[in-house]
Design a protein around this motif. Structure first.
Motif, PDB file in Angstrom:
ATOM      1  N   ILE A   1      33.662  17.322  -0.014  1.00 57.77           N
ATOM      2  CA  ILE A   1      34.370  17.844   0.001  1.00 57.77           C
ATOM      3  C   ILE A   1      35.647  18.401   0.604  1.00 57.77           C
ATOM      4  O   ILE A   1      35.276  19.544   0.034  1.00 57.77           O
ATOM      5  CB  ILE A   1      34.482  17.401  -1.705  1.00 57.77           C
ATOM      6  CG1 ILE A   1      33.986  16.493  -2.365  1.00 57.77           C
ATOM      7  CG2 ILE A   1      35.556  17.621  -2.645  1.00 57.77           C
ATOM      8  CD1 ILE A   1      32.710  17.515  -4.196  1.00 57.77           C
ATOM      9  N   ARG A   2      36.302  18.443   0.626  1.00 57.74           N
ATOM     10  CA  ARG A   2      38.128  19.331   1.121  1.00 57.74           C
ATOM     11  C   ARG A   2      37.945  20.148   0.269  1.00 57.74           C
ATOM     12  O   ARG A   2      38.341  19.909  -0.280  1.00 57.74           O
ATOM     13  CB  ARG A   2      38.929  18.702   1.948  1.00 57.74           C
ATOM     14  CG  ARG A   2      38.760  18.073   3.412  1.00 57.74           C
ATOM     15  CD  ARG A   2      39.579  17.115   3.839  1.00 57.74           C
ATOM     16  NE  ARG A   2      40.598  18.005   4.055  1.00 57.74           N
ATOM     17  CZ  ARG A   2      42.176  18.113   3.759  1.00 57.74           C
ATOM     18  NH1 ARG A   2      42.492  17.467   3.123  1.00 57.74           N
ATOM     19  NH2 ARG A   2      42.078  18.742   3.923  1.00 57.74           N
ATOM     20  N   VAL A   3      37.683  21.751   0.657  1.00 55.18           N
ATOM     21  CA  VAL A   3      38.441  21.740  -0.639  1.00 55.18           C
ATOM     22  C   VAL A   3      40.224  22.828  -0.190  1.00 55.18           C
ATOM     23  O   VAL A   3      40.378  22.761   1.133  1.00 55.18           O
ATOM     24  CB  VAL A   3      38.075  23.637  -0.723  1.00 55.18           C
ATOM     25  CG1 VAL A   3      38.399  24.835  -1.286  1.00 55.18           C
ATOM     26  CG2 VAL A   3      36.642  23.037  -0.845  1.00 55.18           C
TER      27      VAL A   3
ATOM     28  N   ASP B   1      40.468  24.121   3.672  1.00 53.97           N
ATOM     29  CA  ASP B   1      39.450  23.213   4.452  1.00 53.97           C
ATOM     30  C   ASP B   1      40.883  22.104   5.437  1.00 53.97           C
ATOM     31  O   ASP B   1      41.314  21.736   5.282  1.00 53.97           O
ATOM     32  CB  ASP B   1      38.303  22.129   4.334  1.00 53.97           C
ATOM     33  CG  ASP B   1      37.455  22.707   4.097  1.00 53.97           C
ATOM     34  OD1 ASP B   1      37.187  24.122   4.106  1.00 53.97           O
ATOM     35  OD2 ASP B   1      36.840  22.175   2.891  1.00 53.97           O
TER      36      ASP B   1
ATOM     37  N   GLY C   1      34.238  23.276   2.359  1.00 52.89           N
ATOM     38  CA  GLY C   1      33.576  24.608   1.278  1.00 52.89           C
ATOM     39  C   GLY C   1      32.673  23.595   0.701  1.00 52.89           C
ATOM     40  O   GLY C   1      32.106  24.354  -0.212  1.00 52.89           O
ATOM     41  N   ASN C   2      32.752  22.628   0.573  1.00 47.93           N
ATOM     42  CA  ASN C   2      31.844  22.094  -0.289  1.00 47.93           C
ATOM     43  C   ASN C   2      30.726  21.335  -0.311  1.00 47.93           C
ATOM     44  O   ASN C   2      31.602  19.692   0.036  1.00 47.93           O
ATOM     45  CB  ASN C   2      32.260  21.388  -2.434  1.00 47.93           C
ATOM     46  CG  ASN C   2      31.497  20.382  -2.622  1.00 47.93           C
ATOM     47  OD1 ASN C   2      29.960  21.061  -2.259  1.00 47.93           O
ATOM     48  ND2 ASN C   2      32.414  21.281  -4.340  1.00 47.93           N
ATOM     49  N   THR C   3      29.914  20.705   0.833  1.00 50.30           N
ATOM     50  CA  THR C   3      29.063  19.491   1.291  1.00 50.30           C
ATOM     51  C   THR C   3      27.807  19.952   0.501  1.00 50.30           C
ATOM     52  O   THR C   3      26.490  20.376   0.610  1.00 50.30           O
ATOM     53  CB  THR C   3      28.818  20.198   2.430  1.00 50.30           C
ATOM     54  OG1 THR C   3      30.053  20.275   2.973  1.00 50.30           O
ATOM     55  CG2 THR C   3      28.211  19.106   3.683  1.00 50.30           C
ATOM     56  N   VAL C   4      27.029  18.374   0.828  1.00 46.68           N
ATOM     57  CA  VAL C   4      26.024  18.225  -0.055  1.00 46.68           C
ATOM     58  C   VAL C   4      25.345  17.344   1.216  1.00 46.68           C
ATOM     59  O   VAL C   4      26.100  16.671   1.109  1.00 46.68           O
ATOM     60  CB  VAL C   4      24.916  17.816  -1.535  1.00 46.68           C
ATOM     61  CG1 VAL C   4      23.938  17.699  -1.797  1.00 46.68           C
ATOM     62  CG2 VAL C   4      25.955  18.561  -2.483  1.00 46.68           C
TER      63      VAL C   4
END
Length: 165
Positions: A38-40, A97, A120-123
């Motif tokens: 998810i792009r921050v 990002d 900034g938010n990666t799983v």
């Protein structure tokens, strides 16, 4: 007479329904590789009281230097509105990002996520590796399960049911 009745009951044919049900199953699962990225966004917030923008300046603002770069902060200039009076001022800024090129992103090889967007938010969940994963149930009811590599699941079951009516 009682003996005759007892003998008759012991020699009478029995009427019974017998049902036998056997079930067996084996289930093997290998997880697939997955990435959730998810792009921050870039964010800017300002608050305060008894402050004003310096003449010829502006509050801070976000600007986009290029079409694919993340927005950056263009710092403004503030000053106290009434000198000698109480004031407060707060700013916060998060650098977001960048926008990746179309077609770039995640590469998966052999169940392993080789690269991914650096958002900034990666799983990331690596895929399973079957390796020696195996399972079987023989007609004799013998169950055989062989463990696989990471991200694998094996389940086996055998049951017998006998009903006499």
């Amino acid at each position: 007479m009682k003996r005759f009745l007892l003998l008759l009951l012991l020699t009478a044919p029995a009427n019974a329904d017998i049902n036998i049900k056997h079930t067996a199953s084996a289930s093997l699962k290998v997880d697939g590789a997955a990435v959730q990225a998810i792009r921050v966004p870039s964010t800017y917030a300002v608050s305060g009281n008894n402050m004003k923008v310096t003449t010829g300046e502006h509050f801070g603002k976000l600007t986009a230097p290029t079409a694919t770069a993340a927005a950056i902060l263009d710092v403004g200039a503030m000053e106290v509105n009434t000198v000698g009076s109480a004031f407060s001022y707060s700013e916060s800024y998060i650098q977001g990002d960048a926008i990746p090129a179309i077609g770039s992103g995640v590469d998966v090889s052999g169940g392993v996520v080789a690269d991914m967007p650096a958002f900034g938010n990666t799983v990331v969940t690596s895929g399973g590796v079957a390796s020696t994963l195996a399972g079987s149930v023989l007609t004799s009811g013998v169950i055989s399960i062989t463990a696989g590599g990471a991200g694998t699941t094996a389940t086996s079951q055998s049951s017998s049911e006998i009903n006499v009516k």
